[in-house]
Scaffold this motif. Sequence first.
Motif, short mmCIF file in Angstrom:
data_model
loop_
_atom_site.label_atom_id
_atom_site.label_comp_id
_atom_site.label_asym_id
_atom_site.label_seq_id
_atom_site.Cartn_x
_atom_site.Cartn_y
_atom_site.Cartn_z
N LEU A 130 -93.40 1.71 -28.94
CA LEU A 130 -94.48 2.53 -29.49
C LEU A 130 -94.69 3.77 -28.64
O LEU A 130 -94.86 4.88 -29.16
CB LEU A 130 -95.76 1.71 -29.59
N ALA A 131 -94.69 3.60 -27.32
CA ALA A 131 -94.90 4.73 -26.43
C ALA A 131 -93.81 5.78 -26.59
O ALA A 131 -94.07 6.98 -26.54
CB ALA A 131 -94.97 4.25 -24.98
N VAL A 132 -92.56 5.34 -26.82
CA VAL A 132 -91.47 6.28 -27.05
C VAL A 132 -91.72 7.08 -28.32
O VAL A 132 -91.59 8.31 -28.34
CB VAL A 132 -90.12 5.52 -27.14
N GLU A 133 -92.11 6.39 -29.39
CA GLU A 133 -92.29 7.09 -30.66
C GLU A 133 -93.52 7.99 -30.64
O GLU A 133 -93.58 8.97 -31.38
CB GLU A 133 -92.37 6.09 -31.81
N LEU A 134 -94.49 7.69 -29.79
CA LEU A 134 -95.67 8.55 -29.66
C LEU A 134 -95.47 9.64 -28.60
O LEU A 134 -96.39 10.41 -28.33
CB LEU A 134 -96.90 7.70 -29.31
N GLY A 135 -94.28 9.69 -27.99
CA GLY A 135 -93.97 10.72 -27.01
C GLY A 135 -94.59 10.50 -25.66
O GLY A 135 -94.67 11.42 -24.85
N LYS A 136 -95.00 9.25 -25.35
CA LYS A 136 -95.65 8.96 -24.07
C LYS A 136 -94.69 8.42 -23.03
O LYS A 136 -95.02 8.38 -21.84
CB LYS A 136 -96.79 7.97 -24.29
N GLU A 137 -93.52 7.95 -23.45
CA GLU A 137 -92.49 7.45 -22.53
C GLU A 137 -91.13 7.93 -23.04
O GLU A 137 -90.93 8.04 -24.26
CB GLU A 137 -92.49 5.92 -22.45
N PRO A 138 -90.20 8.18 -22.13
CA PRO A 138 -88.86 8.56 -22.56
C PRO A 138 -88.05 7.33 -22.99
O PRO A 138 -88.26 6.23 -22.48
CB PRO A 138 -88.25 9.19 -21.31
N ALA A 139 -87.14 7.54 -23.90
CA ALA A 139 -86.21 6.48 -24.29
C ALA A 139 -85.00 6.53 -23.38
O ALA A 139 -84.57 7.60 -22.93
CB ALA A 139 -85.78 6.66 -25.74
N ARG A 140 -84.45 5.36 -23.09
CA ARG A 140 -83.19 5.29 -22.36
C ARG A 140 -82.08 5.84 -23.25
O ARG A 140 -82.11 5.70 -24.47
CB ARG A 140 -82.89 3.83 -22.00
N ALA A 141 -81.09 6.46 -22.65
CA ALA A 141 -79.93 6.91 -23.42
C ALA A 141 -79.31 5.73 -24.15
O ALA A 141 -79.12 4.66 -23.56
CB ALA A 141 -78.90 7.56 -22.50
N LYS A 142 -79.05 5.91 -25.46
CA LYS A 142 -78.43 4.90 -26.32
C LYS A 142 -79.36 3.75 -26.66
O LYS A 142 -78.91 2.72 -27.18
CB LYS A 142 -77.11 4.36 -25.74
N GLU A 143 -80.64 3.89 -26.34
CA GLU A 143 -81.59 2.84 -26.68
C GLU A 143 -81.75 2.75 -28.20
O GLU A 143 -82.00 3.75 -28.87
CB GLU A 143 -82.94 3.13 -26.04
N MET A 144 -81.59 1.57 -28.76
CA MET A 144 -81.66 1.40 -30.20
C MET A 144 -83.12 1.41 -30.68
O MET A 144 -84.02 0.97 -29.96
CB MET A 144 -80.99 0.09 -30.62
N PRO A 145 -83.36 1.89 -31.91
CA PRO A 145 -84.72 1.93 -32.42
C PRO A 145 -85.18 0.56 -32.89
O PRO A 145 -84.38 -0.27 -33.32
CB PRO A 145 -84.62 2.90 -33.61
N VAL A 146 -86.46 0.31 -32.83
CA VAL A 146 -87.03 -0.88 -33.41
C VAL A 146 -87.14 -0.66 -34.91
O VAL A 146 -87.17 0.47 -35.39
CB VAL A 146 -88.42 -1.18 -32.79
N SER A 147 -87.19 -1.73 -35.69
CA SER A 147 -87.24 -1.60 -37.14
C SER A 147 -88.56 -0.98 -37.58
O SER A 147 -89.59 -1.08 -36.91
CB SER A 147 -87.03 -2.96 -37.81
#
Length: 616
Positions: free
Chosen positions: A45-62
Amino acid sequence: MKNAALRLLPLALLFGVLAVAGSALSPQSASSSSPIGNKILAHKLAVELGKEPARAKEMPVSSGVMYTLYEKAGVLDQRAAQNPAAMRALGRINHHDGGISNPDTEGCQNEFHGHGMTNTRVNQDCSLRRQAEETIQINPRNERNIIAGQNDSRIGYNHCGYDWSFDGGNRWGDQVPPFWQFVLLDGHTADACSDPTLAWDSRGNAYSGGVFFDINSGANAVLVMKSNAGNGGSFYHSPDPTGGFQEYRDTPVGVIANDDGELFANDKELMTADAHVSSPKRDNVYMTWTRFTADNHSPIYFSQSTDGGAHWSAPIEISGSNASICPLGGGPCNDDQGSDPVVGPDGTVYVAFSNGNVPGAGIEQVLFVKCPASADCSNAASWTPPAKVGDMISTHPVGPPSQNGCPNRQCLPPNGYRAPDETTVTTSVDRNGKLFVSWADHRNNTNPNCELGAPGGGSPPCDHDIHYAYSTNGGSTWSATKTITPRSRLGETAQWQPWSEVTNDGSRLWVAFYDRHYGNCETTGCNDITAAEIRNPATPNPTIDYTRVTTASMPNLTPANNPVQAGFLGDYMWLDTDSHGDAHIVWADTRPIRGTSPEEDVYYAEVDRGHGHGGH
């Protein structure tokens, strides 16, 4: 029996449903203050709200899980407050707009008609809650008996709803099945259910499942219920046949996975059953799913039931290792999503899925594993190492945090819908063992404004396409990737979120998908459903005909016209084929039947073989 089940339908609303999905555990402290109890999901959730970075190649949650997290975090309430006019329009009843037709349908009925097609509303919830992310399966013993399912918000958050028809899809009943009494490892029943999945065995028993999770703790599970032969999916119950009166019992449920959320978040599960009468593993039931782990990976897992869904084998990882195709990480193919299992006529289990263990932003691949009929599939050693089916070039845009339509997630502007290619990999097999895998990606796009890093989150035209590959040797080698929706046929337009199924005799591969090539949809964001009928699909030069399935274009959902449903069509639609070679399709449709604002419901259509034409 059907009418009796419908009279009992309100009782089904008393039961709950559960759900789980995946993410990667973040070492950052931001998620510690999140309203989401599962640390992995809090990070997603934090990644999608722009509050945390995603790891390279991190897969999305459904998507079904993500929109539950949005609701818990108050994102949807905030959107609604910012768009009061849209919320007022959603509550306005106008019987002259869309109307209510076809009094033969059960519940909240509607049909759309046009150009020789009929679109029938499947879910019978009369509220304005969202129904999307669909599945459909035809009873192999009675093809007039069809079951369907969808993510469903009628009782709050994101849940799972299931539907049935006994007359070939003309009339439908629906329900929320009785998962909600199951107690998770945190001592609570689940708050949400996502990723509905269905299967029939050879005797006409139906199975329904989902991924279940709690909001304020990390607990999550993958569960299954059963509908005994003769019930036809009109209600589900405990799969355990001991104790008598099975149809009246909701416990015990079939438990595939049950976790506390510190180490795992289960996501994107799909189920199949061995419905082949001659198979040595006849009526076995299989489940594969993504298991997001605390070390930021997401391998594919497997479990099986040999007693009608009552008991399930211990989860095992099947995505395996192959250094030649998974160079990132040294060989393990463990950045995965979107597995789809099928069973061959001899009992072999085949699974295809997306994988990101390759270098390059947006560069992924489609992989394949199998368990031979002679092997014990509950043993990880029985599964082949992964083989590569083809490339997945998912380089479509990611909206910036300020963009209301699709912030911090991939989409195809002007649509704000989440459009992860990773969740639309589809596997099918014909009676001769020929295999087919389909998916979508962005390889043919030439507009720099519809690419990763495009300014402002991108703009159309977006040439996103549907592809497939086939194998005639059990998956050892695969054909060159074939594009089903080339620009020469459908223009410089977007097609996405496909589902496919080969006919039993292998003469046709049907593929259905969302499509913006009609009218001005590429620039306005309206869309349709198209079905591609691929004749002689396992040959170098197949013939492709197209059918416009929707009777009219579906309006784009935006925060301005529907703030609580904008951005979500689900992660998959579905297609099944019958013994005549026809296609049966379900999808999320945004056309209103009450009021003037668009909102999501599930619709169904049957497309006869030979219905389409070569152009558009």
